[in-house]
Each structure stands twice: as C-alpha cells, then as structure tokens.
Design a protein around this motif. Structure first.
Motif, PDB file in Angstrom:
ATOM      1  N   LEU A 106       0.815  -1.214   0.000  1.00  0.00           N
ATOM      2  CA  LEU A 106       0.000   0.000   0.000  1.00  0.00           C
ATOM      3  C   LEU A 106       0.848   1.263   0.000  1.00  0.00           C
ATOM      4  O   LEU A 106       0.503   2.250  -0.651  1.00  0.00           O
ATOM      5  CB  LEU A 106      -0.927  -0.008   1.219  1.00  0.00           C
ATOM      6  CG  LEU A 106      -1.806   1.224   1.428  1.00  0.00           C
ATOM      7  CD1 LEU A 106      -2.749   1.426   0.245  1.00  0.00           C
ATOM      8  CD2 LEU A 106      -2.599   1.095   2.727  1.00  0.00           C
ATOM      9  N   ARG A 107       1.953   1.261   0.704  1.00  0.00           N
ATOM     10  CA  ARG A 107       2.745   2.481   0.907  1.00  0.00           C
ATOM     11  C   ARG A 107       3.118   3.185  -0.401  1.00  0.00           C
ATOM     12  O   ARG A 107       2.969   4.416  -0.503  1.00  0.00           O
ATOM     13  CB  ARG A 107       3.985   2.162   1.722  1.00  0.00           C
ATOM     14  CG  ARG A 107       4.905   3.328   1.972  1.00  0.00           C
ATOM     15  CD  ARG A 107       4.314   4.337   2.943  1.00  0.00           C
ATOM     16  NE  ARG A 107       4.235   3.823   4.289  1.00  0.00           N
ATOM     17  CZ  ARG A 107       3.960   4.557   5.348  1.00  0.00           C
ATOM     18  NH1 ARG A 107       3.725   5.853   5.228  1.00  0.00           N
ATOM     19  NH2 ARG A 107       3.883   4.017   6.546  1.00  0.00           N
ATOM     20  N   PRO A 108       3.616   2.468  -1.429  1.00  0.00           N
ATOM     21  CA  PRO A 108       4.002   3.186  -2.661  1.00  0.00           C
ATOM     22  C   PRO A 108       2.811   3.834  -3.379  1.00  0.00           C
ATOM     23  O   PRO A 108       3.043   4.690  -4.254  1.00  0.00           O
ATOM     24  CB  PRO A 108       4.619   2.071  -3.533  1.00  0.00           C
ATOM     25  CG  PRO A 108       4.993   0.998  -2.577  1.00  0.00           C
ATOM     26  CD  PRO A 108       3.981   1.048  -1.494  1.00  0.00           C
ATOM     27  N   LEU A 109       1.590   3.441  -3.055  1.00  0.00           N
ATOM     28  CA  LEU A 109       0.414   4.001  -3.724  1.00  0.00           C
ATOM     29  C   LEU A 109       0.018   5.366  -3.170  1.00  0.00           C
ATOM     30  O   LEU A 109      -0.723   6.109  -3.808  1.00  0.00           O
ATOM     31  CB  LEU A 109      -0.767   3.051  -3.581  1.00  0.00           C
ATOM     32  CG  LEU A 109      -0.571   1.625  -4.079  1.00  0.00           C
ATOM     33  CD1 LEU A 109      -1.834   0.801  -3.856  1.00  0.00           C
ATOM     34  CD2 LEU A 109      -0.187   1.613  -5.556  1.00  0.00           C
ATOM     35  N   LEU A 110       0.511   5.702  -1.983  1.00  0.00           N
ATOM     36  CA  LEU A 110       0.151   6.967  -1.357  1.00  0.00           C
ATOM     37  C   LEU A 110       0.886   8.117  -2.023  1.00  0.00           C
ATOM     38  O   LEU A 110       2.021   7.978  -2.486  1.00  0.00           O
ATOM     39  CB  LEU A 110       0.476   6.946   0.133  1.00  0.00           C
ATOM     40  CG  LEU A 110      -0.130   5.813   0.965  1.00  0.00           C
ATOM     41  CD1 LEU A 110       0.145   6.051   2.439  1.00  0.00           C
ATOM     42  CD2 LEU A 110      -1.614   5.671   0.712  1.00  0.00           C
ATOM     43  N   ARG A 111       0.258   9.264  -2.050  1.00  0.00           N
ATOM     44  CA  ARG A 111       0.867  10.426  -2.712  1.00  0.00           C
ATOM     45  C   ARG A 111       2.144  10.861  -2.026  1.00  0.00           C
ATOM     46  O   ARG A 111       3.050  11.399  -2.660  1.00  0.00           O
ATOM     47  CB  ARG A 111      -0.140  11.586  -2.709  1.00  0.00           C
ATOM     48  CG  ARG A 111      -1.321  11.338  -3.656  1.00  0.00           C
ATOM     49  CD  ARG A 111      -2.305  12.475  -3.603  1.00  0.00           C
ATOM     50  NE  ARG A 111      -3.418  12.229  -4.511  1.00  0.00           N
ATOM     51  CZ  ARG A 111      -4.483  13.017  -4.598  1.00  0.00           C
ATOM     52  NH1 ARG A 111      -4.587  14.077  -3.798  1.00  0.00           N
ATOM     53  NH2 ARG A 111      -5.445  12.752  -5.452  1.00  0.00           N
ATOM     54  N   ASP A 112       2.212  10.643  -0.706  1.00  0.00           N
ATOM     55  CA  ASP A 112       3.435  11.008   0.011  1.00  0.00           C
ATOM     56  C   ASP A 112       4.315   9.797   0.240  1.00  0.00           C
ATOM     57  O   ASP A 112       5.234   9.817   1.039  1.00  0.00           O
ATOM     58  CB  ASP A 112       3.091  11.645   1.372  1.00  0.00           C
ATOM     59  CG  ASP A 112       2.318  10.706   2.290  1.00  0.00           C
ATOM     60  OD1 ASP A 112       1.912   9.635   1.823  1.00  0.00           O
ATOM     61  OD2 ASP A 112       2.132  11.057   3.469  1.00  0.00           O
ATOM     62  N   GLY A 113       3.949   8.651  -0.415  1.00  0.00           N
ATOM     63  CA  GLY A 113       4.688   7.420  -0.175  1.00  0.00           C
ATOM     64  C   GLY A 113       6.052   7.399  -0.784  1.00  0.00           C
ATOM     65  O   GLY A 113       6.878   6.575  -0.465  1.00  0.00           O
TER      66      GLY A 113
END
Length: 304
Positions: free
Chosen positions: A297-304
């Motif tokens: 999930l983390r790489p999908l976040l805009r601040d990831g």
C-alpha cells in the motif's frame, strides 16, 4: 554479546525508541529479548535507561533474520555467534505449528486465559509481521474452514472477535497517540461475517506506522468518500474474509475508486478470490498476506 566495557567512550549510543524505529522491533519485544533470553545486553545510564551501540542494532537485525527463517526465539541465542552458513534447526517450524494448535484449541474450548497468554507472548517475543504470518493468519484460516459445519462455531467466532477487538483496539489507541504516519481508514465489506481479517489488517497497518481509523462494521458506500474527507485519510483499506457479491465487486468497488481522491485498496481473502475481476480496475489488490498487503500500500500513497 555487548556489555558496558566493550565500547570506546566515543561510540554513538541510541535510546530504545530510536532502536525500535531503526529496526521495526517494538520496545516491549526488545526488553523481552534481553530479559528472557539474553539476546542483547545494552548499556545503562545512571538512571537505568537502555543505550544501544551500533553492534547491538546489527545484532537485532540478525535476530530478525533468524526469526524470519522460522527459528523460535528460544533457539536464536545459540545461532547468533555461529558462522553465517549455519542453517536453521529442523524443529523450528514445529514451534509455530505447536503455537497454532494451541491457539485453535483455545478458541474451540473458549479458553480465554490461554488465548490471552498466547496473544501477549507472541507479540512480546516476535515482530507483529511474523506473528501475523506464522500464527494468526494461518490459525484464522484453519478456524474458518472448520466453522462452516461445526456446532458452536458462531460462539467461537464471536468470542475470538470480542477478544481481538479489545486487545487490538487498545494497541491501536496507544499507537495512534504517537504515530506521525499517514491516516488509514480501515473498514470491512458488507458480507464479511465478522471483523477477524479486518482487525488483523488494522494491527498490521498500525505496526507499519499508520494512524489507523478503524470501523469494525461496514459503512454505506455512499458515505465512504465523506468519511475519507472528514478523517483526512490518505487511503481507504477494505477487508473481507469472503468472496462478496459479484455486483459489489464488478460495479460498486470500481465506481467507488473513481469517486475517491485517495487510493482504494482491498486485502484479505477477497483480494485473492476476486483478483481476476478487479485486475483492470482502479482498486488496488493487496492480497491476503496482511503484512505484505500493508507494504504494497505504501508506494500508492501520494506522500509514499
């Protein structure tokens, strides 16, 4: 093993909170490794606070490597000072099998005292991701297979749900007070018979540093965009242990993903079962291995 005389005076030393941040091992576990098994031996300040050298941190990382290979924590000490080619002892997998048998037996007999001991012991001695992968996920899968046709299954499920809701809820509350990570809204899909997978997903997300806003009952889809906005969530994570309705999977979830300004992700058995039907949608399929799902999930976040 480290002792107070083994480091020069100018060696950098780290407090336990920093070691926890660097290694991902919480402070309770670090203390348990020290007190129960002598795996690490940090220095102490005059007031008794622990201070760790770089060698201690490297030792913690080596402990994690052995644990991730399935070695019980009780056997790690004998392996730490052996050559790197040393192989994991054969009985290692039996330790997790034994714990799984004890866990399923405690649920089936409603032995809440034993359940409490297993929960606290596992999370004190092992990283959360290891506990989920080796103990809790396999045990829940096994229990759910038996619950389909077992007398007393509903009572067992509700008892386990109530137990985990209280224990994991407490952990989430305290973790949220200190977390600086992005907010994650976690909620179940409507046909999930109970929040078991949801609670375990929330535990995995909290361990990964998210501030978890958990709804253990399904919200109407029409209200989910509002919930994301009001709670300032960076992502919406849905979970279910069931396949869910075809219409919900093929139409409602993709439509919801289009309405949201943050990622919509799916985890738990539903993500594996319905993978082919959602592969071309805007829904992020994270799989049913929960620590891996949270990592994806983390790489999908805009601040990831």
């Amino acid at each position: 093993m480290t002792d107070t005389s083994s480091h020069p005076a100018d060696t950098p030393l780290y407090p336990i909170r920093e070691v926890s941040r660097l290694t991902g091992v919480n402070s309770v576990t670090l203390r348990a490794w020290e007190r129960r098994y002598g795996l690490i031996r940090p220095q102490r300040t005059p007031k008794g606070h622990r201070l760790y050298a770089r060698e201690d941190i490297e030792r913690v990382e080596r402990i994690l490597q052995w644990l991730n290979r399935g070695v019980p924590v009780s056997q790690v000490k004998d392996l730490l000072d052996q050559p790197e080619a040393a192989s994991a002892p054969e009985p290692a997998s039996d330790d997790w099998q034994s714990q799984r048998r004890q866990l399923t037996a405690a649920v089936e007999t409603l032995d809440l005292g034993r359940l409490e001991t297993l929960f606290n012991q596992s999370l004190a001695l092992y990283p959360v991701s290891t506990c989920l992968a080796e103990l809790w996920q396999p045990a829940v899968r096994e229990l759910e297979e038996h619950w389909d046709d077992q007398l007393g299954a509903h009572l067992q499920r509700l008892s386990l749900e109530a137990f985990l809701r209280t224990r994991i809820g407490t952990r989430l509350y305290h973790a949220n007070q200190v977390s600086l990570g992005p907010t994650l809204l976690v909620t179940p899909l409507p046909e999930d018979p109970g929040p078991l997978w949801l609670l375990l997903a929330a535990l995995a997300a909290s361990d990964a540093g998210y501030r978890v806003q958990l709804f253990d009952g399904p919200l109407p889809f029409a209200e989910l965009p509002l919930a994301v906005e009001r709670l300032k969530a960076s992502a919406l994570l849905l979970a279910s242990g069931r396949a869910e309705r075809a219409d919900l999977i093929r139409r409602q979830l993709p439509r919801l993903a289009e309405q949201l300004e943050v990622p919509l992700a799916l985890c738990g058995p539903v993500a594996r079962i319905r993978e082919s039907e959602l592969s071309d949608s805007g829904v992020a399929l994270l799989g049913d291995d929960l620590p891996q799902a949270v990592a994806r999930l983390r790489p999908l976040l805009r601040d990831g």
